[in-house]
Design a protein around this motif. Structure first.
Motif, PDB file in Angstrom:
ATOM      1  N   MET A  10     -49.926  41.824 -12.355  1.00 54.22           N
ATOM      2  CA  MET A  10     -48.909  42.698 -12.951  1.00 54.22           C
ATOM      3  C   MET A  10     -49.430  44.128 -13.037  1.00 54.22           C
ATOM      4  N   SER A  11     -48.514  45.108 -12.891  1.00 49.79           N
ATOM      5  CA  SER A  11     -48.894  46.516 -13.042  1.00 49.79           C
ATOM      6  C   SER A  11     -47.662  47.399 -13.058  1.00 49.79           C
ATOM      7  N   SER A  12     -47.865  48.679 -13.332  1.00 51.04           N
ATOM      8  CA  SER A  12     -46.847  49.706 -13.126  1.00 51.04           C
ATOM      9  C   SER A  12     -46.614  49.887 -11.627  1.00 51.04           C
ATOM     10  N   PRO A  13     -45.523  50.577 -11.244  1.00 48.95           N
ATOM     11  CA  PRO A  13     -45.358  50.891  -9.823  1.00 48.95           C
ATOM     12  C   PRO A  13     -46.533  51.722  -9.306  1.00 48.95           C
ATOM     13  N   GLY A  14     -47.032  51.354  -8.139  1.00 51.99           N
ATOM     14  CA  GLY A  14     -48.038  52.188  -7.481  1.00 51.99           C
ATOM     15  C   GLY A  14     -49.426  52.161  -8.093  1.00 51.99           C
ATOM     16  N   ALA A  15     -49.753  51.109  -8.844  1.00 51.81           N
ATOM     17  CA  ALA A  15     -51.095  51.036  -9.442  1.00 51.81           C
ATOM     18  C   ALA A  15     -52.123  50.495  -8.457  1.00 51.81           C
ATOM     19  N   GLY A  16     -51.636  49.914  -7.365  1.00 56.83           N
ATOM     20  CA  GLY A  16     -52.562  49.480  -6.323  1.00 56.83           C
ATOM     21  C   GLY A  16     -52.737  47.971  -6.183  1.00 56.83           C
ATOM     22  N   LYS A  17     -51.780  47.188  -6.662  1.00 50.35           N
ATOM     23  CA  LYS A  17     -51.888  45.725  -6.546  1.00 50.35           C
ATOM     24  C   LYS A  17     -52.057  45.284  -5.093  1.00 50.35           C
ATOM     25  N   THR A  18     -51.223  45.823  -4.211  1.00 54.34           N
ATOM     26  CA  THR A  18     -51.266  45.351  -2.822  1.00 54.34           C
ATOM     27  C   THR A  18     -52.575  45.741  -2.152  1.00 54.34           C
ATOM     28  N   THR A  19     -53.078  46.940  -2.458  1.00 53.79           N
ATOM     29  CA  THR A  19     -54.357  47.351  -1.864  1.00 53.79           C
ATOM     30  C   THR A  19     -55.492  46.455  -2.378  1.00 53.79           C
ATOM     31  N   VAL A  20     -55.454  46.102  -3.659  1.00 53.86           N
ATOM     32  CA  VAL A  20     -56.451  45.161  -4.189  1.00 53.86           C
ATOM     33  C   VAL A  20     -56.359  43.838  -3.417  1.00 53.86           C
ATOM     34  N   LEU A  21     -55.148  43.362  -3.182  1.00 56.26           N
ATOM     35  CA  LEU A  21     -54.977  42.105  -2.443  1.00 56.26           C
ATOM     36  C   LEU A  21     -55.510  42.228  -1.014  1.00 56.26           C
ATOM     37  N   GLU A  22     -55.181  43.325  -0.354  1.00 55.46           N
ATOM     38  CA  GLU A  22     -55.647  43.510   1.030  1.00 55.46           C
ATOM     39  C   GLU A  22     -57.165  43.395   1.100  1.00 55.46           C
ATOM     40  N   LYS A  23     -57.842  44.132   0.218  1.00 56.31           N
ATOM     41  CA  LYS A  23     -59.307  44.140   0.240  1.00 56.31           C
ATOM     42  C   LYS A  23     -59.874  42.762  -0.133  1.00 56.31           C
ATOM     43  N   THR A  24     -59.201  42.096  -1.062  1.00 52.74           N
ATOM     44  CA  THR A  24     -59.684  40.786  -1.517  1.00 52.74           C
ATOM     45  C   THR A  24     -59.599  39.760  -0.386  1.00 52.74           C
ATOM     46  N   ILE A  25     -58.459  39.751   0.289  1.00 49.83           N
ATOM     47  CA  ILE A  25     -58.256  38.793   1.388  1.00 49.83           C
ATOM     48  C   ILE A  25     -59.209  39.129   2.536  1.00 49.83           C
ATOM     49  N   ASP A  26     -59.389  40.426   2.757  1.00 48.84           N
ATOM     50  CA  ASP A  26     -60.304  40.885   3.785  1.00 48.84           C
ATOM     51  C   ASP A  26     -61.716  40.349   3.531  1.00 48.84           C
ATOM     52  N   LYS A  27     -62.144  40.370   2.279  1.00 48.92           N
ATOM     53  CA  LYS A  27     -63.536  40.024   1.947  1.00 48.92           C
ATOM     54  C   LYS A  27     -63.747  38.523   1.771  1.00 48.92           C
ATOM     55  N   LEU A  28     -62.721  37.822   1.277  1.00 52.50           N
ATOM     56  CA  LEU A  28     -62.912  36.394   0.973  1.00 52.50           C
ATOM     57  C   LEU A  28     -62.077  35.476   1.870  1.00 52.50           C
ATOM     58  N   GLY A  29     -61.443  36.057   2.883  1.00 48.52           N
ATOM     59  CA  GLY A  29     -60.523  35.292   3.744  1.00 48.52           C
ATOM     60  C   GLY A  29     -61.195  34.149   4.499  1.00 48.52           C
ATOM     61  N   LYS A  30     -62.520  34.273   4.694  1.00 51.12           N
ATOM     62  CA  LYS A  30     -63.204  33.178   5.404  1.00 51.12           C
ATOM     63  C   LYS A  30     -63.603  32.064   4.444  1.00 51.12           C
ATOM     64  N   ARG A  31     -63.745  32.434   3.165  1.00 48.83           N
ATOM     65  CA  ARG A  31     -64.202  31.473   2.153  1.00 48.83           C
ATOM     66  C   ARG A  31     -63.039  30.656   1.579  1.00 48.83           C
ATOM     67  N   PHE A  32     -61.878  31.332   1.397  1.00 49.32           N
ATOM     68  CA  PHE A  32     -60.722  30.671   0.770  1.00 49.32           C
ATOM     69  C   PHE A  32     -59.484  30.776   1.658  1.00 49.32           C
ATOM     70  N   HIS A  33     -58.596  29.806   1.484  1.00 50.85           N
ATOM     71  CA  HIS A  33     -57.261  29.912   2.076  1.00 50.85           C
ATOM     72  C   HIS A  33     -56.335  30.557   1.055  1.00 50.85           C
ATOM     73  N   PHE A  34     -55.871  31.756   1.370  1.00 58.18           N
ATOM     74  CA  PHE A  34     -54.989  32.479   0.443  1.00 58.18           C
ATOM     75  C   PHE A  34     -53.517  32.305   0.831  1.00 58.18           C
ATOM     76  N   ALA A  35     -52.666  32.486  -0.173  1.00 52.10           N
ATOM     77  CA  ALA A  35     -51.229  32.675   0.082  1.00 52.10           C
ATOM     78  C   ALA A  35     -50.739  33.677  -0.949  1.00 52.10           C
ATOM     79  N   VAL A  36     -49.655  34.374  -0.613  1.00 50.70           N
ATOM     80  CA  VAL A  36     -49.136  35.406  -1.519  1.00 50.70           C
ATOM     81  C   VAL A  36     -47.628  35.265  -1.671  1.00 50.70           C
ATOM     82  N   ILE A  37     -47.160  35.324  -2.918  1.00 44.56           N
ATOM     83  CA  ILE A  37     -45.724  35.492  -3.173  1.00 44.56           C
ATOM     84  C   ILE A  37     -45.544  36.915  -3.677  1.00 44.56           C
ATOM     85  N   GLU A  38     -44.754  37.693  -2.938  1.00 44.25           N
ATOM     86  CA  GLU A  38     -44.574  39.120  -3.200  1.00 44.25           C
ATOM     87  C   GLU A  38     -43.272  39.354  -3.955  1.00 44.25           C
ATOM     88  N   GLY A  39     -43.329  40.042  -5.081  1.00 43.86           N
ATOM     89  CA  GLY A  39     -42.102  40.380  -5.802  1.00 43.86           C
ATOM     90  C   GLY A  39     -41.799  41.861  -5.715  1.00 43.86           C
TER      91      GLY A  39
END
Lengths: 223, 223
Positions: B36-65
């Motif tokens: 959760m956050s205000s508009p434009g706080a950077g949630k999606t960028t945090v997700l991008e970097k997280t998936i980028d770094k841990l994508g080999k270790r975990f299987h991720f899925a995202v529900i976008e609102g």
């Protein structure tokens, strides 16, 4: 379905009260502005600087909306103008102001002595756009830090507004924001929306905003 | 009064569905997080970097609102993980996700193949905090640009959350933000809330966030 009917009822009831508010503003020759933004976009700082610069020319009053705290009302107290705080915690934590809350707050202000009334809405880009408060104009404050895609993602507030202030321009060189893309996205949603880029911190672009304000007041008061 | 009763009904109905969602997550050994956050706080960028770094270790899925657009889902498409976009324009422009929307979105994902599910809520610091989606943990992303007083002004989301990410730390030296005051304000509302300062841009502080995530997953999956 039941939810949607209820919402329609609420919006209709709101519009009736908003119309009453507008009549009161008009009778008192007040220009009323509804300021909307995300949390922390700088609405209160814009107000501080505006009152600071035009406080000798106009009699201002402010209705402050927040979920909790009267922090913003306290920040404005130094200008010795009427400031009424609405905290929606007592209205079930509502995420927007409505015309009824504004009507109650108006009763605490001697409106015969006011030229320009600012209604600072709750920090939220969604629901505030749907509730007419009786204002004459809606102004969005967008912080440049929020990114280029906000007009597309929150179309209703951009579609319904009369002016967009892009604030925190002083951070532009650090942000890597594509300003042209932001402006293009805004035009797609609302081709007629005037846009003023400013910084409430450095006062860059502030002249254009004060000029816009003076013009709106002249149109309203006929003076 | 009628409005309040209605809200209580809606919240109770929501909780029943949220409980069902949580059972499905548990059955599939999925860690589900509500961002959760205000508009434009950077949630999606945090997700991008997280998936980028841990994508080999975990299987991720995202529900976008989002209220409108599928911009964020498109940004995540490059990671070739399941991403389902909910746009609440079709739900009367709702300013938050609810458990029912999430339940419908879940049906489009093969959950047997997911380790960590992120639910990226609508950009709004108010209503999302009141709706349980069935997640295990709630994470707030606050942009440092939003100022020191946000925990006091939006207490519910800070009270109900399990982790605070203070994002855009790379802008700190330009902002004049009093970080200690922000931390003190947070502690007043929720003394136990862990806080990680980071920048999704420069990756400062990112290690601590990834470590938190790994721990939550281990606790959940028992692995």
């Amino acid at each position: 379905m039941r939810k949607i009917t209820m919402l329609t009822d609420l919006l209709e009831a709101n519009d009736v009260i908003a119309m009453e508010n507008r009549k009161v503003f008009d009778r008192n020759r007040i220009l009323a502005l509804n300021l909307m933004s995300s949390p922390g976009a700088g609405k209160t700082t814009v107000l501080e600087k505006t009152i600071d610069k035009l406080g000798k020319r106009f009699h201002f009053a402010v209705i402050e909306g927040d979920v909790a705290t009267s922090n913003d009302a306290k920040r404005l107290a130094k200008y010795k103008i009427p400031v009424v705080q609405i905290t929606t915690e007592t209205f079930g934590g509502a995420c927007h102001l409505d015309a009824n809350m504004v009507q109650r707050a108006m009763q605490k202000i001697d409106l015969s002595k006011v030229d320009i009334l600012f209604i600072e809405n709750i920090g939220n880009l969604i629901c505030p756009a749907e509730f007419d408060l009786g204002e004459h104009k809606k102004v969005i404050v967008l912080s440049l830090t929020e990114g280029e895609d906000k007009p597309s993602k929150y179309p209703v507030v951009f579609r319904n507004s009369d002016l967009l202030l892009v604030n925190k321009m002083d951070l532009w060189s650090y942000l890597g924001i594509n300003l042209n893309l932001l402006l293009r996205n805004t035009k797609k949603i609302n081709p007629k929306l005037p846009i003023i880029k400013l910084s409430a911190k450095t006062e860059e672009g502030f002249k254009s905003w004060l000029e816009w304000l003076r013009k709106q007041y002249q149109k309203k008061s006929g003076s």
